[in-house]
Write a protein that holds these residues in place. Sequence first.
Motif, PDB file in Angstrom:
ATOM      1  N   THR A 101      32.361  58.008 -27.288  1.00 20.98           N
ATOM      2  CA  THR A 101      32.320  58.174 -28.753  1.00 20.98           C
ATOM      3  C   THR A 101      30.924  59.150 -29.272  1.00 20.98           C
ATOM      4  N   VAL A 102      29.906  58.284 -28.719  1.00 15.36           N
ATOM      5  CA  VAL A 102      28.535  58.916 -29.029  1.00 15.36           C
ATOM      6  C   VAL A 102      28.254  60.542 -28.517  1.00 15.36           C
ATOM      7  N   LEU A 103      28.755  60.471 -27.241  1.00 16.34           N
ATOM      8  CA  LEU A 103      28.720  61.895 -26.658  1.00 16.34           C
ATOM      9  C   LEU A 103      29.664  62.901 -27.391  1.00 16.34           C
ATOM     10  N   GLY A 104      30.925  62.797 -27.622  1.00 16.92           N
ATOM     11  CA  GLY A 104      31.640  63.211 -28.359  1.00 16.92           C
ATOM     12  C   GLY A 104      31.051  63.769 -29.798  1.00 16.92           C
ATOM     13  N   ARG A 105      30.564  62.918 -30.372  1.00 26.12           N
ATOM     14  CA  ARG A 105      29.946  63.347 -31.786  1.00 26.12           C
ATOM     15  C   ARG A 105      28.588  64.325 -31.546  1.00 26.12           C
TER      16      ARG A 105
ATOM     17  N   MET B  70      18.097  57.612 -29.070  1.00 24.62           N
ATOM     18  CA  MET B  70      17.552  58.578 -28.327  1.00 24.62           C
ATOM     19  C   MET B  70      18.438  59.520 -27.349  1.00 24.62           C
ATOM     20  N   ALA B  71      19.615  58.964 -26.928  1.00 23.86           N
ATOM     21  CA  ALA B  71      20.504  59.797 -26.137  1.00 23.86           C
ATOM     22  C   ALA B  71      21.240  60.788 -26.790  1.00 23.86           C
ATOM     23  N   GLU B  72      21.919  60.141 -27.952  1.00 25.97           N
ATOM     24  CA  GLU B  72      22.637  61.333 -28.556  1.00 25.97           C
ATOM     25  C   GLU B  72      21.823  62.409 -29.396  1.00 25.97           C
ATOM     26  N   GLU B  73      20.517  62.073 -29.627  1.00 24.74           N
ATOM     27  CA  GLU B  73      19.672  63.034 -30.173  1.00 24.74           C
ATOM     28  C   GLU B  73      19.451  63.931 -28.929  1.00 24.74           C
ATOM     29  N   GLY B  74      19.052  63.419 -27.857  1.00 21.87           N
ATOM     30  CA  GLY B  74      18.715  64.541 -26.771  1.00 21.87           C
ATOM     31  C   GLY B  74      19.875  65.239 -26.382  1.00 21.87           C
ATOM     32  N   VAL B  75      21.158  64.658 -26.226  1.00 17.50           N
ATOM     33  CA  VAL B  75      22.332  65.433 -25.791  1.00 17.50           C
ATOM     34  C   VAL B  75      22.508  66.649 -26.782  1.00 17.50           C
ATOM     35  N   ARG B  76      22.337  66.377 -28.084  1.00 16.26           N
ATOM     36  CA  ARG B  76      22.845  67.387 -29.072  1.00 16.26           C
ATOM     37  C   ARG B  76      21.688  68.385 -28.938  1.00 16.26           C
TER      38      ARG B  76
END
Length: 363
Positions: free
Chosen positions: A281-285, A195-201
């Motif tokens: 790593t997740v945020l960088g992606r 959820m966090a990765e999708e939300g940030v993107r």
Amino acid sequence: MTFRSDFSYETRPVRVVFRPGAAVTATPDEAARLGLRRLLVVCGSRGETVARAVADALGDTCVGVHAEARMHVPAEDADRAVEVVRAAGADGCVAVGGGSAIGLGKAIALRTGLPLIAVPSTYSGSEMTPVWGLTEHGAKRTGRDPVVQPRSVVYDPRLTLSLPVPLTVTSGVNALAHAVEALYAPDASPLVSVMAEEGVRAMAGALPHLAADPQDLDARSRALYAAWLGGACLGATTMGLHHKLCHVLGGTFGLPHAETHTVVLPYALAYNAPAAPQALTVLGRALGTDDVPRALWELAGRLGAPRSLAELGLTEADVAPAAARVAGEPYANPRPVTADGALAVLRAAYEGGPPEPAGGTTV
């Protein structure tokens, strides 16, 4: 990324309706579904026009509009709102607006047990959490209680069309902060990471479009979706250094909520980065970068957002007392927060320069 195979995740019952126009068309249906017949609508002064439109849609089930929500939910405002609820014989509340309005609705729910319907008009994400906050005697207290979790959330992207660009940007970065901090929380999980990765993107992609064209309904919808995900991450995890800094700066020093989150985020993340490599790593992606703190700082700059606490009104004399307060209370964080560490983060945020990599590690 290594799969985390030891975790727990708790979900809470909440119904979400997401569509343009839903504030007026869906809110009465949600009230009826919950069996509510005497609803008080709460909002702030800025959102009163929209709140009254929702009140009109509720018709005879609305017993009044209480337009006195303020930032950081002063305890005296909560006391007054509870008096109004009881005098009106309300059996529930509808909070229309940003985090201040929803925060006041949560304060009412906390003290009365009445169900809450949230109709958010910013990207604060408060509607998706069981977290409440009250400010009293110069300090902001927060807590968790399932009674304050809204029973229904009505997302209407059209409500955000009138959100000024500066507030659109800072409210959006506030939502990013929820997702960022959830990634290194002690109770993080694979689901939260997704959820966090999708939300940030989604939010990082939507904000430049909204800065260029605030009437872009598709970008508004994507930003509201991202705010939902960020709020859900916050609701499922424990807050750390970033949120503690913002609560002290807002509750004690009166700094504006979303703007403070925007300024603090790159510096708090730079401090925690050595102890949170998987989160980076997740945020960088999601952001397409090898330097996440600097990328967030640069994003704020490109969008015209404030980048220093000095811009928000903090004085240099306030920095050390704020750091002492932050370091003086225990809370979860991937890297221990020392007095010197808190001071370094706040001094950097006060000055507003590019965030520097933090030295040292705890892992």
